[in-house]
Design an enzyme around this catalytic site. Structure first.
Site, short mmCIF file in Angstrom:
data_model
loop_
_atom_site.label_atom_id
_atom_site.label_comp_id
_atom_site.label_asym_id
_atom_site.label_seq_id
_atom_site.Cartn_x
_atom_site.Cartn_y
_atom_site.Cartn_z
N ASP A 49 -3.87 -9.95 -15.67
CA ASP A 49 -4.86 -11.25 -15.72
C ASP A 49 -6.25 -11.02 -16.79
O ASP A 49 -6.76 -9.65 -17.22
CB ASP A 49 -5.74 -11.26 -14.14
CG ASP A 49 -5.53 -12.43 -13.77
OD1 ASP A 49 -6.54 -13.46 -14.81
OD2 ASP A 49 -5.40 -12.72 -12.20
N GLU A 58 -5.89 -20.42 -16.87
CA GLU A 58 -5.86 -21.17 -15.58
C GLU A 58 -7.39 -21.87 -16.67
O GLU A 58 -8.00 -21.83 -16.92
CB GLU A 58 -7.19 -20.57 -14.78
CG GLU A 58 -7.17 -21.32 -13.24
CD GLU A 58 -7.99 -20.20 -12.93
OE1 GLU A 58 -8.07 -20.44 -11.52
OE2 GLU A 58 -8.73 -19.58 -13.69
N ASP A 111 -4.29 3.61 2.85
CA ASP A 111 -5.76 3.52 2.47
C ASP A 111 -6.01 1.88 3.64
O ASP A 111 -7.32 1.49 3.54
CB ASP A 111 -6.70 3.10 1.32
CG ASP A 111 -6.31 2.33 1.00
OD1 ASP A 111 -5.14 2.07 0.63
OD2 ASP A 111 -6.96 2.10 -0.77
N ASP A 150 0.31 -1.28 -0.33
CA ASP A 150 -0.48 -0.49 0.09
C ASP A 150 0.80 1.10 -0.19
O ASP A 150 2.33 1.36 1.07
CB ASP A 150 -0.74 0.22 0.80
CG ASP A 150 -1.85 1.37 1.16
OD1 ASP A 150 -1.84 1.62 0.19
OD2 ASP A 150 -2.10 1.54 2.74
N HIS A 202 -3.07 -16.81 -5.59
CA HIS A 202 -4.23 -15.97 -4.46
C HIS A 202 -5.36 -16.75 -3.96
O HIS A 202 -6.23 -16.92 -3.63
CB HIS A 202 -4.70 -15.05 -5.29
CG HIS A 202 -5.40 -15.11 -6.37
ND1 HIS A 202 -4.67 -15.46 -7.33
CD2 HIS A 202 -6.64 -14.58 -7.02
CE1 HIS A 202 -6.00 -16.57 -8.39
NE2 HIS A 202 -7.32 -15.60 -7.85
N ASP A 203 -5.53 -17.57 -4.73
CA ASP A 203 -6.77 -19.26 -3.98
C ASP A 203 -6.51 -19.91 -3.69
O ASP A 203 -7.09 -21.48 -3.11
CB ASP A 203 -7.27 -19.81 -5.56
CG ASP A 203 -8.15 -18.64 -6.39
OD1 ASP A 203 -8.58 -17.71 -6.67
OD2 ASP A 203 -8.49 -18.58 -8.03
N ASP A 210 -1.72 -1.15 -3.48
CA ASP A 210 -1.56 -0.96 -5.00
C ASP A 210 -0.69 -0.50 -6.05
O ASP A 210 0.11 -0.84 -5.12
CB ASP A 210 -2.49 1.03 -4.60
CG ASP A 210 -1.41 1.60 -3.75
OD1 ASP A 210 0.17 1.49 -3.84
OD2 ASP A 210 -1.98 1.78 -2.40
O1 TEU Z 1 -10.73 -19.11 -9.76
C1 TEU Z 1 -11.44 -20.17 -10.57
C2 TEU Z 1 -11.30 -21.63 -10.01
O2 TEU Z 1 -11.70 -22.11 -10.23
C3 TEU Z 1 -10.96 -21.93 -8.56
O3 TEU Z 1 -9.83 -22.21 -8.43
C4 TEU Z 1 -11.08 -20.90 -7.27
O4 TEU Z 1 -10.90 -20.23 -6.76
C5 TEU Z 1 -12.72 -21.72 -6.29
O5 TEU Z 1 -12.55 -21.14 -5.33
C6 TEU Z 1 -12.45 -22.87 -6.32
O6 TEU Z 1 -12.49 -23.32 -4.97
C7 TEU Z 1 -10.49 -17.90 -10.51
C8 TEU Z 1 -9.76 -17.00 -9.93
O7 TEU Z 1 -8.63 -17.48 -9.89
C9 TEU Z 1 -10.58 -16.30 -8.55
O8 TEU Z 1 -9.45 -15.63 -7.78
C10 TEU Z 1 -11.99 -16.34 -9.20
O9 TEU Z 1 -12.80 -16.09 -8.02
C11 TEU Z 1 -12.51 -16.75 -10.15
O10 TEU Z 1 -12.11 -17.36 -11.09
C12 TEU Z 1 -13.36 -15.90 -10.59
O11 TEU Z 1 -13.44 -15.48 -11.74
#
Ligand code: TEU
Length: 585
Positions: free
Chosen positions: A109, A279, A36, A32, A352-353, A40
């Site tokens: 992305d 992805e 905030d 940041d 991030h997932d 960013d």
């Molecule tokens: O993620 C799609 C996806 O299939 C998964 O990894 C998803 O995070 C889901 O939680 C499965 O349990 C992509 C992005 O990486 C994710 O951050 C987004 O929320 C999603 O698409 C929708 O755009």
């Protein structure tokens, strides 16, 4: 474009990304600059030295476009502008120029399976059944025999990725629209050529602006079949209430046609130097080959999910089951072999997932450093393009939140409210399920130093900083040659410098050993032996290639590895890479 960009023969120039390492920035949690509490673009500018020191070749930015932030930017309301939360287009240009000046490419992305419901396209589409953009999204009447809004009236029984039905009723027009993710993420209808043209035009606009490629969000969901009900899913939340949409929405009938069309319309004539990574949840090795075969001109590489599901029980990502290392070996080997002559792998543990790998396949307690470096070595020595997610290079751990109120992610919050409503889990079980599976585990702010809020912000961070930042942070790791950070730096340098790491044939060893993960990579008379102890106890393994004395290329613990004859003795979480030359050479 050469006919065989991934193979090394002198006649062809291999694609640049065969020696590249990609770093993913989740801007909201990176740095940041204005207090905030949300990261960013001007914050990114302050941290470019960190990326350069690590040695990465590409930065992939999670979405920073205009967005209501229902899914942290994966719900886009304007593809051609930056959300004020992150800065301006001018700030982005500055960041791109600063990265390019360091020789680092920039990948954006691309989220085009769906838009935000606040995108003008959707506003127009929902305005009336006769709207010229009605068909830009998936509108369907209520199920025959049901009145709109009645329970069971949804056009199909599909369950959304984020809990509940994939169908939302629009009361004004009395029809339902499809959203595979949140109700604020309506799915675009790729069957409509106008939709595809609009997406391609937007992509060309970004390339003209100077970016170097796209990470394509859930790109294998863009082609959908017609709409039968799914078989009832056995997920913890669905509990027999919803059907599985996967067979009708993943890898659909026109996927390859659409990607080839995109290639012709967007990338033709400017292909060199770009990176196209898809992805692809639910993609098999066979899908991976088709999607990444250079001759088919679709994508350069895809993210498989198969290895990420190995510690999930039948209830999915919130249902923990211990990893059996043999399953991981079998899965990784299948992808390595499946894409060895055609196509190319991407290699990743985190994004991030995904919860943090050291908390998942490693040991984030006493063995944090050693298990993080062992897992890094294991991954980076495979054949493919490695991805490093921000904080992975520090060995950052899961959040270990003790309270449900700490979570922010829509998927976690929806899961918690459905599980509660259905009485599936009590509060304690819910805390445990989220501590294991929540995406927020990967989204806690980057740990730059030991000060308050880890140097991430001077304000209140949007998601709590992990208290372990006093010990785990970039400032302390940068001055410690034995840190996770420096180990990643060495792995990245090795990929740049070593042709065997880049192109060597892969062979899995000891497939039935539950604790030692070992393989070889071979090219032109040289073999690298990689042996990793994925356990907290000493282990030994017999590896025929070690009978010939080798040279230590890289290890994650101090000292030389203990090798006697062809037996290597590995300390807890020890990982070694040895180079042996065949005697015939
Ligand atoms: O993620 C799609 C996806 O299939 C998964 O990894 C998803 O995070 C889901 O939680 C499965 O349990 C992509 C992005 O990486 C994710 O951050 C987004 O929320 C999603 O698409 C929708 O755009």
């Amino acid at each position: 474009m050469s006919a065989h960009p991934t193979t090394p023969p002198a006649a062809h120039t291999p694609a640049w990304w065969t020696s590249a390492v990609v770093y993913q920035i989740y801007p909201r949690s990176f740095q940041d600059s204005d207090g905030d509490g949300v990261g960013d673009l001007r914050g990114v500018l302050r941290r470019i030295d960190h990326l350069a020191e690590l040695g990465v070749d590409v930065v992939w930015f999670s979405p920073m476009y205009r967005s209501p932030q229902d899914d942290n930017g994966y719900d886009i309301s304007d593809y051609q502008d930056i959300d004020p939360l992150f800065g301006t287009l001018d700030d982005l240009d500055e960041v791109v120029a600063a990265l390019h000046a360091r020789g680092i490419k920039v990948v954006m992305d691309l989220v085009v399976n769906h838009t935000s419901d606040e995108h003008p396209w959707f506003a127009e589409s929902r305005s009336s059944i006769d709207s010229p953009k009605r068909d830009w999204y998936w509108w369907r009447p209520a199920r025959a025999g049901f009145a709109p809004g009645e329970p069971g009236a949804e056009p199909t029984n599909w369950e959304s990725f984020f809990s509940g039905s994939t169908w939302e009723l629009d009361a004004d027009t009395g029809e339902y629209y499809l959203h595979l993710f949140s109700r604020k993420q309506p799915d675009l209808n790729w069957e409509n050529p106008q939709v595809r043209d609009a997406v391609y035009a937007m992509m060309r606009w970004w390339l003209d602006r100077g970016i170097d490629g796209f990470r394509m969000d859930v790109i294998n969901l863009i082609s959908k079949a017609t709409h039968p009900d799914g078989s009832l899913s056995d997920g913890a939340v669905a509990h027999g209430l919803f059907g599985d949409a996967g067979p009708f929405t993943m890898n659909g009938p026109r996927l390859h046609e659409f990607l080839q069309e995109m290639h012709r319309d967007v990338f033709h004539g400017r292909r060199d130097g770009l990176l196209l990574v898809g992805e692809t949840p639910g993609a098999t090795v066979e899908d991976g080959v088709l999607l990444t075969d250079p001759a088919r001109a679709e994508l350069d590489m895809v993210f498989t999910f198969e290895h990420m599901g190995l510690d999930h029980g039948p209830g999915g990502r919130f249902d923990r089951r211990p990893l059996d290392l043999r399953d991981l070996k079998a899965t990784m080997a299948r992808w390595q072999h499946g894409l060895e002559s055609t196509g190319w792998n991407s290699l990743y543990w985190e994004n991030h997932d995904q919860p943090r790998i050291v908390s998942r396949f490693g040991d984030d307690g006493a063995h944090r450093r050693d298990s993080a470096t062992a897992l890094a070595t294991l991954l980076h020595l495979h054949r493919g393009t490695p991805y490093v997610y921000q904080g992975e290079e520090l060995g950052m751990t899961n959040a270990h939140f003790a309270a449900l109120s700490s979570y922010r992610d829509i998927e976690s919050l929806n899961f918690a409210s459905s599980a509660r409503a259905l009485g599936l889990l009590d509060e304690q079980q819910l805390v445990g399920a989220l501590a294991f599976g929540s995406r927020d585990n990967a989204r806690t702010p980057m740990q730059w130093d030991a000060t308050t809020h880890a140097g991430f912000t001077t304000g209140e961070p949007w998601l709590q900083v992990n208290p372990n930042h006093v010990d785990v942070n970039a400032a302390s790791e940068r001055v410690d040659e034995a840190s996770v950070f420096h180990h990643y730096r060495r792995l990245i340098a090795l990929r740049h410098d070593d042709r065997v790491v880049r192109f060597g044939d892969f062979r899995m060893l000891l497939p039935d050993d539950p604790d030692v993960y070992a393989f070889t990579r071979s090219l032109e008379g040289t073999t690298l032996v990689v042996a990793c102890n994925i356990s907290g106890s000493p282990r030994s393994a017999s590896i025929a290639e070690l009978a010939v004395p080798g040279e230590l290329v890289l290890g994650n613990l101090p000292g030389e590895p203990a090798i006697h004859g062809d037996v290597v003795s590995l300390r807890p979480w020890e990982a070694v890479v040895l180079r042996v030359r065949r005697s015939s050479d």
